[in-house]
Design a protein around this motif. Structure first.
Motif, short mmCIF file in Angstrom:
data_model
loop_
_atom_site.label_atom_id
_atom_site.label_comp_id
_atom_site.label_asym_id
_atom_site.label_seq_id
_atom_site.Cartn_x
_atom_site.Cartn_y
_atom_site.Cartn_z
N GLU A 6 0.83 -1.20 0.00
CA GLU A 6 0.00 0.00 0.00
C GLU A 6 0.87 1.26 0.00
N ALA A 7 1.95 1.22 0.80
CA ALA A 7 2.85 2.37 0.86
C ALA A 7 3.53 2.60 -0.48
N ASN A 8 3.97 1.51 -1.12
CA ASN A 8 4.62 1.63 -2.43
C ASN A 8 3.68 2.22 -3.47
N GLU A 9 2.43 1.77 -3.44
CA GLU A 9 1.45 2.28 -4.40
C GLU A 9 1.21 3.78 -4.18
N PHE A 10 1.19 4.18 -2.90
CA PHE A 10 1.01 5.60 -2.59
C PHE A 10 2.18 6.43 -3.11
N LEU A 11 3.42 5.92 -2.90
CA LEU A 11 4.60 6.66 -3.33
C LEU A 11 4.66 6.79 -4.84
N VAL A 12 4.31 5.71 -5.53
CA VAL A 12 4.30 5.75 -6.99
C VAL A 12 3.28 6.78 -7.48
N GLN A 13 2.11 6.77 -6.85
CA GLN A 13 1.08 7.73 -7.24
C GLN A 13 1.51 9.15 -6.91
N HIS A 14 2.15 9.31 -5.74
CA HIS A 14 2.57 10.65 -5.32
C HIS A 14 3.64 11.21 -6.25
N ALA A 15 4.53 10.34 -6.73
CA ALA A 15 5.63 10.80 -7.59
C ALA A 15 5.11 11.44 -8.87
N SER A 16 3.90 11.13 -9.26
CA SER A 16 3.35 11.69 -10.50
C SER A 16 2.64 13.03 -10.28
N THR A 17 2.56 13.47 -9.02
CA THR A 17 1.87 14.72 -8.71
C THR A 17 2.85 15.88 -8.65
N ASP A 18 2.33 17.11 -8.71
CA ASP A 18 3.18 18.30 -8.60
C ASP A 18 3.82 18.40 -7.23
N ALA A 19 3.16 17.84 -6.23
CA ALA A 19 3.70 17.92 -4.87
C ALA A 19 5.01 17.17 -4.73
N ALA A 20 5.31 16.26 -5.65
CA ALA A 20 6.55 15.47 -5.56
C ALA A 20 7.79 16.36 -5.66
N TRP A 21 7.67 17.53 -6.33
CA TRP A 21 8.83 18.43 -6.42
C TRP A 21 9.27 18.87 -5.03
N SER A 22 8.32 19.36 -4.25
CA SER A 22 8.67 19.83 -2.90
C SER A 22 8.96 18.68 -1.96
N THR A 23 8.26 17.56 -2.14
CA THR A 23 8.50 16.39 -1.29
C THR A 23 9.93 15.89 -1.45
N SER A 24 10.38 15.79 -2.70
CA SER A 24 11.73 15.28 -2.93
C SER A 24 12.78 16.21 -2.35
N LEU A 25 12.55 17.53 -2.44
CA LEU A 25 13.49 18.49 -1.85
C LEU A 25 13.52 18.34 -0.33
N ALA A 26 12.37 18.12 0.26
CA ALA A 26 12.32 17.95 1.71
C ALA A 26 13.05 16.69 2.15
N LEU A 27 12.98 15.63 1.35
CA LEU A 27 13.60 14.36 1.72
C LEU A 27 15.12 14.39 1.62
N VAL A 28 15.67 15.27 0.77
CA VAL A 28 17.13 15.32 0.65
C VAL A 28 17.75 16.36 1.58
N ALA A 29 16.91 17.05 2.32
CA ALA A 29 17.43 18.09 3.22
C ALA A 29 18.29 17.46 4.31
N ASP A 30 19.25 18.26 4.79
CA ASP A 30 20.14 17.81 5.87
C ASP A 30 19.39 17.96 7.19
N ASP A 31 18.66 16.91 7.51
CA ASP A 31 17.80 16.93 8.69
C ASP A 31 17.93 15.60 9.42
N PRO A 32 17.98 15.61 10.75
CA PRO A 32 18.10 14.34 11.49
C PRO A 32 17.00 13.33 11.16
N SER A 33 15.87 13.83 10.71
CA SER A 33 14.77 12.92 10.38
C SER A 33 14.94 12.28 9.00
N ASN A 34 15.99 12.67 8.29
CA ASN A 34 16.26 12.12 6.95
C ASN A 34 17.54 11.30 6.98
#
Length: 650
Positions: A6-34
């Motif tokens: 279910e999580a994989n399906e959500f991520l695949v679907q999310h990657a096709s949305t405009d929100a994926a631009w900001s999501t991907s930037l947030a995931l590569v940030a230098d943050d202890p949660s990443n």
């Protein structure tokens, strides 16, 4: 599992949305949660987004996005654990620039050069690493574009290639002479980046710079790459070999003939230097990787100019002068193949095959029969099964690898050896067989005799194809040696037949052709290969009877049954008119009825690596049927046909 899906399906679907631009930037940030794996996931999502949807990102958002990626990349480079994510971000930067046109791509290339300059000045490897990764990513990204885009980008970037190659050159120069520079760990990346740019052609194939141009503009890169071939890090050594294999390929516009010749001579000298160190060390295991890479690069040089490798002057086939460097290289490649195991022989094989494309009359004498005589001896050693071999199920040796090596690589090499040695080939094989101290050695000799059956048959049976009115003296000598070889096989068959149920076991110690079931199998296969000679020559006719005895005894050896049955069919088909008298047919029928098992032998893997699931008893019955069909008296033939064993059930 369901939640993960279910999580994989959500991520695949999310990657096709405009929100994926900001999501991907947030995931590569230098943050202890990443953690690093999350950062890599974000960088990978970002790369896919750029590759697929860059054109959909509004123009005003592109600049800030690139700046954000650049900032994240600079930060991640300071985190060793995040190196994979950083590399992916380099690919993101390259993908955005290439999709933004030549000006943006050129700007990124300049940014990489600036990173490198600051890194060299400060001694910080991170900046140089970033430069190399971006350079390689840009070249790879350009190469992935459709032809018109690639051509335009290559035309814009190639003028900067000498400038770009300076980064790789400085990295490799820093490690020359064993210097333990902080940049030594970047040699693999430097070689990859340099080669990626050299290959960034507009579609004509080959490299952008010829060996001569490269040596003139970035000699330090060539010298450093030659030394890198001997690196203990196999990734660096293999990258250096790949670099030279590509560089020496023809395709780029060349410099002057003198500059090209000097550049190639420099590479040859480097290979010779490596070869001397390898051979002086006398440690085949420790030097195997370097020996293999030397042979690979030497092969690329031979493919570039086989005439030079053969000792002829490429532009004058009648010239007596020969290149001493290339002649030394040929000797070095042979010595490496002689002194090392299979991987080095595999790497060297194409060198000798290419060498043999040069007419013998145009070669230096040392590149003819003497060279291939030594090569044949080396091939014979490599053709041996392991000393502890019992079966493929129990062997440490990988069956498919060994069979491919023998039946493809060694078979091609030995075919070329026979073409140079002529009758001397069978003489060498026969001498080795007579001196064989193990069944493995004997089996290898039988293999060597079999794989040249086709050219030998052609020389003996079809001399008109070579423009001759009959077999030449060499072919006659080969035919005489075949008669002698198959005569010894026939002696083994006669003795095994006389031993009754004991068969080959009774003669295992007195005749090499009965020394082991694998030898029996290999010999049966060899007989089948020479069936046309048995049926088409006077010398062959003299060996038919005892050879058939051997095959009939071989039918009682389960491991040999498949090849023995097929060889029996081939011999009977080729010799039917000499076997079709009533007494011989009656004898063959009696022997087959006594020998043919009531059930097919258990399916086994033969020495050629093939699983046998067919009922090969049908081949034996077909063999006798062919002989009966050739009998001159139809009535007698009909009577014998009634005595044939019934065909095996389908």
């Amino acid at each position: 599992v369901a939640r993960q899906k279910e999580a994989n399906e959500f991520l695949v679907q999310h990657a096709s949305t405009d929100a994926a631009w900001s999501t991907s930037l947030a995931l590569v940030a230098d943050d202890p949660s990443n953690p690093p794996d999350v950062q890599y996931f974000g960088a990978n999502m970002m790369y896919g987004k750029v590759k697929g949807d860059w054109g959909k990102l509004p123009e005003p958002h592109r600049g800030p996005f690139v700046q954000a990626v650049s900032g994240a990349l600079t930060t991640l480079l300071q985190r060793p654990a995040s190196v994979l994510a950083a590399r992916r971000l380099c690919m993101v930067m390259a993908a955005t620039s290439v999709r933004s046109g030549g000006e943006a791509t050129d700007a990124l290339v300049q940014q990489a050069l600036d990173f490198a300059q600051r890194g060299f000045a400060s001694g910080a490897a991170e900046g140089v690493t970033l430069a190399l990764e971006i350079q390689a990513a840009v070249a790879d990204e350009v190469s992935d574009q459709r032809f018109d885009v690639k051509t335009a980008l290559a035309c814009a970037l190639v003028p900067r290639i000498v400038e770009v190659l300076a980064t790789s050159e400085r990295v490799l120069e820093a490690s020359v002479g064993g210097n333990q520079s902080s940049l030594a760990g970047l040699r693999s990346a430097a070689l990859h980046a340099a080669l990626a740019w050299l290959r960034m052609d507009s579609g004509g194939g080959g490299c952008v710079l010829s060996p001569g141009q490269l040596a003139q503009s970035r000699r330090g890169l060539v010298v450093g790459a030659l030394e890198a071939m001997a690196a203990e890090d196999s990734a660096v050594a293999d990258a250096a070999a790949e670099f030279f294999i590509a560089v020496v390929q023809p395709g780029a516009p060349e410099a002057s003939p003198a500059e090209e010749a000097a550049a190639i001579a420099g590479v040859v000298q480097g290979l010779l230097s490596h070869g001397e160190r390898i051979l002086a060390r006398n440690d085949p295991v420790a030097t195997e990787d370097l020996a293999r890479n030397v042979c690979k690069v030497a092969t690329a040089l031979c493919e570039r100019d086989a005439n030079a490798a053969a000792g002829a002057v490429a532009w004058d086939s009648n010239a007596a002068a020969a290149s001493p460097e290339f002649l030394s290289l040929t000797e070095t490649v042979l010595r490496l193949a002689e002194s090392h195991e299979r991987p080095v022989m595999e790497a060297a094989a194409d060198y000798f095959l290419m060498l043999n494309t040069v007419p013998t009359s145009q070669r230096h004498p040392s590149a003819g029969e003497p060279l291939f005589r030594r090569l044949a001896a080396a091939c014979l050693r490599r053709a041996e099964l392991p000393a502890d071999f019992t079966s493929w199920e129990e062997a440490d040796e990988d069956r498919d690898t060994f069979v491919r090596f023998r039946e493809q690589i060694l078979a091609d090499l030995l075919d070329n050896c026979q073409a140079q040695m002529r009758s001397g080939y069978l003489a060498e094989v026969g001498a080795a067989l007579g001196a064989a101290a193990s069944w493995q050695r004997a089996e290898a000799c039988v293999f060597a005799a079999r794989v040249v059956a086709s050219p030998l048959r052609r020389d003996i049976l079809e001399p008109s194809l070579a423009g001759a009115s009959g077999p030449d003296a060499d072919a006659e000598r080969s035919s005489a040696m075949l008669e002698q070889l198959l005569g010894t096989v026939g002696e083994a068959g006669r003795a095994a037949s006389a031993a009754g149920d004991a068969g080959f076991a009774a003669i295992a110690g007195s005749n090499v052709f009965g020394s082991h079931p694998v030898v029996v199998e290999s010999t049966a296969r060899m007989i089948g290969a020479y069936a046309p000679w048995l049926g088409g020559t006077v010398r062959g006719h003299a060996r038919q009877e005892t050879v058939l005895m051997y095959l009939l005894c071989a039918l009682r050896v389960p491991a040999a049954f498949r090849h023995a049955s097929h060889a029996f069919r081939s011999v009977c088909a080729r010799c039917a008119k000499r076997l079709n008298d009533a007494n011989t047919v009656a004898s063959l029928l009696d022997s087959v009825q006594k020998t043919l098992p009531a059930a097919p032998p258990k399916a086994t893997e033969s020495s050629d690596g093939k699983k046998n699931d067919d009922d090969d008893r049908s081949a034996v019955i077909e063999a006798i049927a062919r002989v009966i069909a050739s009998m001159p008296d139809p009535t007698t033939a009909a009577d014998f046909a009634k005595r044939l064993p019934p065909p095996p059930p389908a």
